[in-house]
Design an enzyme around this catalytic site. Structure first.
Site, PDB file in Angstrom:
ATOM      1  N   GLY A 156       0.855  -1.191   0.000  1.00 10.97           N
ATOM      2  CA  GLY A 156       0.000   0.000   0.000  1.00 10.97           C
ATOM      3  C   GLY A 156       0.884   1.233   0.000  1.00 10.97           C
ATOM      4  NE  ARG A 157      -2.086   5.945   2.144  1.00  8.03           N
ATOM      5  CZ  ARG A 157      -3.360   5.660   2.411  1.00  8.03           C
ATOM      6  NH1 ARG A 157      -4.269   5.751   1.468  1.00  8.03           N
ATOM      7  NH2 ARG A 157      -3.722   5.306   3.624  1.00  8.03           N
ATOM      8  CB  ILE A 158       3.088   2.285   4.804  1.00  6.74           C
ATOM      9  CG1 ILE A 158       2.235   3.419   5.417  1.00  6.74           C
ATOM     10  CG2 ILE A 158       4.320   2.005   5.678  1.00  6.74           C
ATOM     11  CD1 ILE A 158       1.514   3.053   6.706  1.00  6.74           C
ATOM     12  CB  SER A 236       1.169  -3.630   9.950  1.00  4.75           C
ATOM     13  OG  SER A 236       1.347  -4.962  10.436  1.00  4.75           O
ATOM     14  NE  ARG A 237      -3.657  -0.780  14.224  1.00  7.65           N
ATOM     15  CZ  ARG A 237      -3.067   0.383  13.923  1.00  7.65           C
ATOM     16  NH1 ARG A 237      -1.754   0.453  13.785  1.00  7.65           N
ATOM     17  NH2 ARG A 237      -3.796   1.479  13.768  1.00  7.65           N
ATOM     18  CD  GLU A 266       0.647  -1.914  20.315  1.00  8.89           C
ATOM     19  OE1 GLU A 266       0.333  -0.730  20.526  1.00  8.89           O
ATOM     20  OE2 GLU A 266       0.976  -2.352  19.213  1.00  8.89           O
ATOM     21  CG  HIS A 284       1.785   1.652  18.001  1.00  6.69           C
ATOM     22  ND1 HIS A 284       0.633   0.894  18.105  1.00  6.69           N
ATOM     23  CD2 HIS A 284       1.696   2.260  16.795  1.00  6.69           C
ATOM     24  CE1 HIS A 284      -0.112   1.027  17.018  1.00  6.69           C
ATOM     25  NE2 HIS A 284       0.520   1.850  16.202  1.00  6.69           N
ATOM     26  CB  ALA A 286       5.483   3.679  12.801  1.00  7.16           C
TER      27      ALA A 286
HETATM   28  C1  GLV Z   1      -0.904   4.110  13.795  1.00  8.14           C
HETATM   29  O1  GLV Z   1      -0.716   2.970  14.148  1.00  8.14           O
HETATM   30  C2  GLV Z   1      -1.993   4.534  12.962  1.00  8.14           C
HETATM   31  O2  GLV Z   1      -2.816   3.697  12.578  1.00  8.14           O
HETATM   32  O3  GLV Z   1      -2.080   5.743  12.663  1.00  8.14           O
END
Ligand code: GLV
Ligand code: GLV
Length: 323
Positions: A156-158, A236-237, A266, A284, A286
């Protein structure tokens, strides 16, 4: 309109909320912690607009605390904390903050990849621990990143922004996804099925959309498919990876290491991760640069103010809810 902000946002974002004439009353979580369920329910019952965080579970029961809720503006690109179909049924639009955090998230992914490959965290601990006694031929030898194979699960974008960074390191780039991405050509990323990607990559980086389909996408079997010399990176998650299976694979030497920004439960994590030198763990973060967190806040505020005025929402996930 009455707006509840479930956690203080960067100052300039708070300033915009405080100055907005459209907002008649602004309530901000006064604590330096996530709201409890009771506080969240009480606040939701009170407000017209809920500005939520990814750690606030916005489920049907919460929505039913207020039949007049006008908007849920999530301060995150991910929205797995929100039951969007339930919101649609109740005519509540939901917005997220896409687009502005791709580069920061890709930067952090790159930091993790480089850090785990070149043992940066271990090396830093070594220096601080006063252990350095002089240059040595095999001291803290790591693994090269350049010219290796990067496997991106979810372009995807990331994932795309990560591929752009990898090009500067002359990497071979593979990706797997639910469908072919035409823009992959721009970064020279080659489409393969996920198992081919796992078998061939030196670095596997996870960027799927998180839902039931990607829950435990990486489990015992997938970890076994990876090279013993390969590293797993997850920004991601957490539940995309079976964290217990990951610990087992690391202990058994089935993969060389891991770098994680997200965890299955988490803020908890499998305690053994903290004991392993070949694991880099961060909380978390990023998207946590001042610029990006401000940009995310500005999107959320734009949506809050647009909803107050009855204008179109910029990043609505369920436009059918507004009719
Ligand atoms: C961060 O984890 C977001 O979904 O923005
Ligand atoms: C290392 O410092 C080298 O000169 O090879």
């Amino acid at each position: 309109m009455k707006v509840l902000v479930t956690r203080r946002l960067p100052e300039t974002v708070m300033g915009r909320l405080e100055k907005a004439n459209e907002i008649t009353e602004l309530r901000v979580n006064p604590h330096d912690r996530t709201l409890t369920r009771d506080e969240l329910e009480e606040g939701t019952a009170w407000c017209d607009i809920l500005l939520s965080q990814l750690v606030d579970p916005v489920d049907a029961a919460l929505m039913d605390c207020n039949s007049e809720l006008k908007l849920i503006a999530n301060y995150a690109v991910g929205y797995n904390n929100i039951d969007v179909p339930a919101a649609t049924e109740r005519g509540i639009p939901v917005t997220n903050t896409p687009g502005v955090l791709d580069d920061s998230t890709a930067d952090l992914t790159w930091v993790l990849l480089m850090a785990v490959a070149r043992r940066i965290v271990e090396a830093d601990r070594y220096m601080r621990g006063g252990e350095y006694e002089g240059w040595a031929p095999t001291l803290l030898m790591g693994t090269d990143v350049h010219h290796k194979t990067l496997g991106i699960v979810g372009l995807g974008r990331i994932g795309f922004a990560l591929a752009q960074r990898a090009r500067g390191f002359d990497m071979r780039i593979l990706y797997s996804d639910l469908e072919l991405k035409p823009y992959a050509e721009e970064v020279g990323a080659e489409y393969v099925d996920m198992y081919t990607l796992l078998r061939q990559s030196d670095f596997v980086s996870l960027h799927p959309f998180y839902d039931k389909k990607s829950h435990h996408l990486i489990d015992t079997r997938e970890l076994r498919e990876m090279k013993r010399s390969a590293f797993l990176i997850n920004v991601s998650r957490g539940p995309v990876v079976n964290e217990k299976a990951l610990v087992k694979a690391l202990k058994a030497g089935e993969i060389a290491g891991a770098a994680l920004d997200v965890y299955e439960r988490e803020p908890a994590m499998e305690p053994e991760l903290a004991k392993m030198d070949n694991v880099v763990i961060v909380p978390h973060i990023a998207s946590a640069s001042l610029e990006t967190r401000t940009a995310m806040g500005n999107i959320a505020v734009d949506n809050v103010l647009a909803r107050c005025r009855g204008d179109a929402l910029t990043t609505c996930l369920n436009p059918e809810a507004v009719g």
